[in-house]
Design an enzyme around this catalytic site. Structure first.
Site, PDB file in Angstrom:
ATOM      1  CE  LYS A  45     -19.846  31.318  70.351  1.00 33.28           C
ATOM      2  NZ  LYS A  45     -21.445  31.907  70.589  1.00 33.28           N
ATOM      3  CG  ASP A 105     -25.131  23.690  85.207  1.00 35.08           C
ATOM      4  OD1 ASP A 105     -25.660  23.299  86.489  1.00 35.08           O
ATOM      5  OD2 ASP A 105     -25.648  24.803  84.849  1.00 35.08           O
ATOM      6  CG  PHE A 154     -25.886  33.311  86.362  1.00 32.07           C
ATOM      7  CD1 PHE A 154     -24.724  33.467  85.429  1.00 32.07           C
ATOM      8  CD2 PHE A 154     -27.069  33.275  85.550  1.00 32.07           C
ATOM      9  CE1 PHE A 154     -24.724  33.752  84.000  1.00 32.07           C
ATOM     10  CE2 PHE A 154     -27.333  33.477  84.082  1.00 32.07           C
ATOM     11  CZ  PHE A 154     -26.072  33.893  83.472  1.00 32.07           C
ATOM     12  CG  ASP A 161     -22.233  33.148  77.755  1.00 32.78           C
ATOM     13  OD1 ASP A 161     -21.878  31.915  78.061  1.00 32.78           O
ATOM     14  OD2 ASP A 161     -23.345  33.752  76.933  1.00 32.78           O
ATOM     15  NE  ARG A 167     -18.634  33.488  75.183  1.00 31.87           N
ATOM     16  CZ  ARG A 167     -19.526  32.221  75.312  1.00 31.87           C
ATOM     17  NH1 ARG A 167     -18.933  31.570  75.954  1.00 31.87           N
ATOM     18  NH2 ARG A 167     -20.507  32.090  74.550  1.00 31.87           N
TER      19      ARG A 167
HETATM   20  C1  PRP Z   1     -21.981  25.713  78.580  1.00 30.49           C
HETATM   21  C2  PRP Z   1     -20.322  25.359  79.053  1.00 30.49           C
HETATM   22  C3  PRP Z   1     -20.608  23.620  78.801  1.00 30.49           C
HETATM   23  C4  PRP Z   1     -22.225  23.339  79.193  1.00 30.49           C
HETATM   24  C5  PRP Z   1     -22.562  22.790  80.517  1.00 30.49           C
HETATM   25  O1  PRP Z   1     -21.844  25.908  77.257  1.00 30.49           O
HETATM   26  O2  PRP Z   1     -19.511  25.867  78.233  1.00 30.49           O
HETATM   27  O3  PRP Z   1     -20.158  23.425  77.642  1.00 30.49           O
HETATM   28  O4  PRP Z   1     -22.867  24.658  79.141  1.00 30.49           O
HETATM   29  O5  PRP Z   1     -23.740  22.866  80.981  1.00 30.49           O
HETATM   30  P1  PRP Z   1     -24.371  21.302  81.218  1.00 30.49           P
HETATM   31  O6  PRP Z   1     -23.358  20.622  81.928  1.00 30.49           O
HETATM   32  O7  PRP Z   1     -25.549  22.040  81.845  1.00 30.49           O
HETATM   33  O8  PRP Z   1     -24.522  20.734  79.739  1.00 30.49           O
HETATM   34  P2  PRP Z   1     -22.944  26.549  76.487  1.00 30.49           P
HETATM   35  O9  PRP Z   1     -24.081  25.756  75.834  1.00 30.49           O
HETATM   36  O10 PRP Z   1     -23.754  27.518  77.034  1.00 30.49           O
HETATM   37  O11 PRP Z   1     -22.259  27.165  75.105  1.00 30.49           O
HETATM   38  P3  PRP Z   1     -21.098  28.065  75.212  1.00 30.49           P
HETATM   39  O12 PRP Z   1     -19.920  27.300  75.610  1.00 30.49           O
HETATM   40  O13 PRP Z   1     -20.692  28.562  73.636  1.00 30.49           O
HETATM   41  O14 PRP Z   1     -21.299  29.369  76.157  1.00 30.49           O
END
Ligand code: PRP
Length: 197
Positions: A45, A105, A154, A161, A167
């Site tokens: 999302k 990340d 963070f 979120d 968000r």
């Molecule tokens: C978050 C963000 C990226 C991912 C990055 O998504 O939107 O897609 O984490 O993290 P990484 O590089 O450690 O893989 P999340 O899985 O939290 O879902 P969301 O986008 O629905 O919040």
């Protein structure tokens, strides 16, 4: 009490976001041939707000589609384990594909998506991320367009979120420690693995 009171620091304000997104849109529009009709893929999302602003700044004809991923669990053991929640509607064989992410990340999500989509034989496969947080990188992923490099905070807002909320903040901010404590219940989110976005 406003949601803004739960932010201890604004890392990137709204005008800075919009200015950088205009630059990214111009760069993408210049890089792709005018008749290449690239497919911008929003990774839900977290990237919904970025995609909606970016697509307005890309001046060549293009299409949009959506994918959703979710990390398993939240602990260190879950690193690299990504679940596909929603797949593309579009057949990307022979298409120019640009993945649009809010944050890279650990790199697990983009690593997973690049591996998955490359098996479908796109003409090209690139990544555009609004935020790059290299401090915790575990996967060596190529990033073609980066909005901002950020330190190991963070971060919430502009699609990212904390516990599925905040968000809608129009900027990238750092949550107060009280908010982290209230929603996550411990301080691990600051430098632990309760990652935002
Ligand atoms: C978050 C963000 C990226 C991912 C990055 O998504 O939107 O897609 O984490 O993290 P990484 O590089 O450690 O893989 P999340 O899985 O939290 O879902 P969301 O986008 O629905 O919040």
């Amino acid at each position: 009490m406003s949601m803004h009171d739960d932010v201890s620091q604004i890392l990137i304000d709204s005008p800075s976001l919009q200015a950088r997104i205009r630059q990214l849109g111009a760069q993408i529009s210049a890089d792709y041939p005018p008749d290449s009709r690239p497919l911008l893929v929003c990774i839900l999302k977290g990237a919904y707000m970025f995609l909606s602003d970016l697509t307005k700044e890309v001046t060549i004809p293009h299409k949009v589609d959506f994918m959703a991923t979710s990390a398993y669990g939240g602990g260190l053991d879950s690193r690299g384990v990504v679940r596909l929640v929603l797949d593309l509607e579009t057949n990307i064989r022979g298409r120019h594909v640009l993945l649009v992410e809010d944050i890279v990340d650990h790199g697990a999500t983009i690593n997973y998506l690049l591996r998955l989509l490359s098996t479908r034989n796109p003409a090209s496969l690139r990544v555009c991320t609004l935020l790059n947080k290299p401090a915790r990188r575990e996967f060596d992923v190529p990033l073609d367009y980066i909005g901002f490099e950020i330190p190991d905070h963070f971060v919430i807002g502009y699609g990212l979120d904390i516990d599925e909320m905040y968000r809608n903040l129009p900027y990238i901010g750092v949550p107060t420690s009280e908010l982290i404590e209230r929603l996550i219940g411990h301080q691990g989110g600051i430098d632990g693995d309760d990652k935002p976005g």
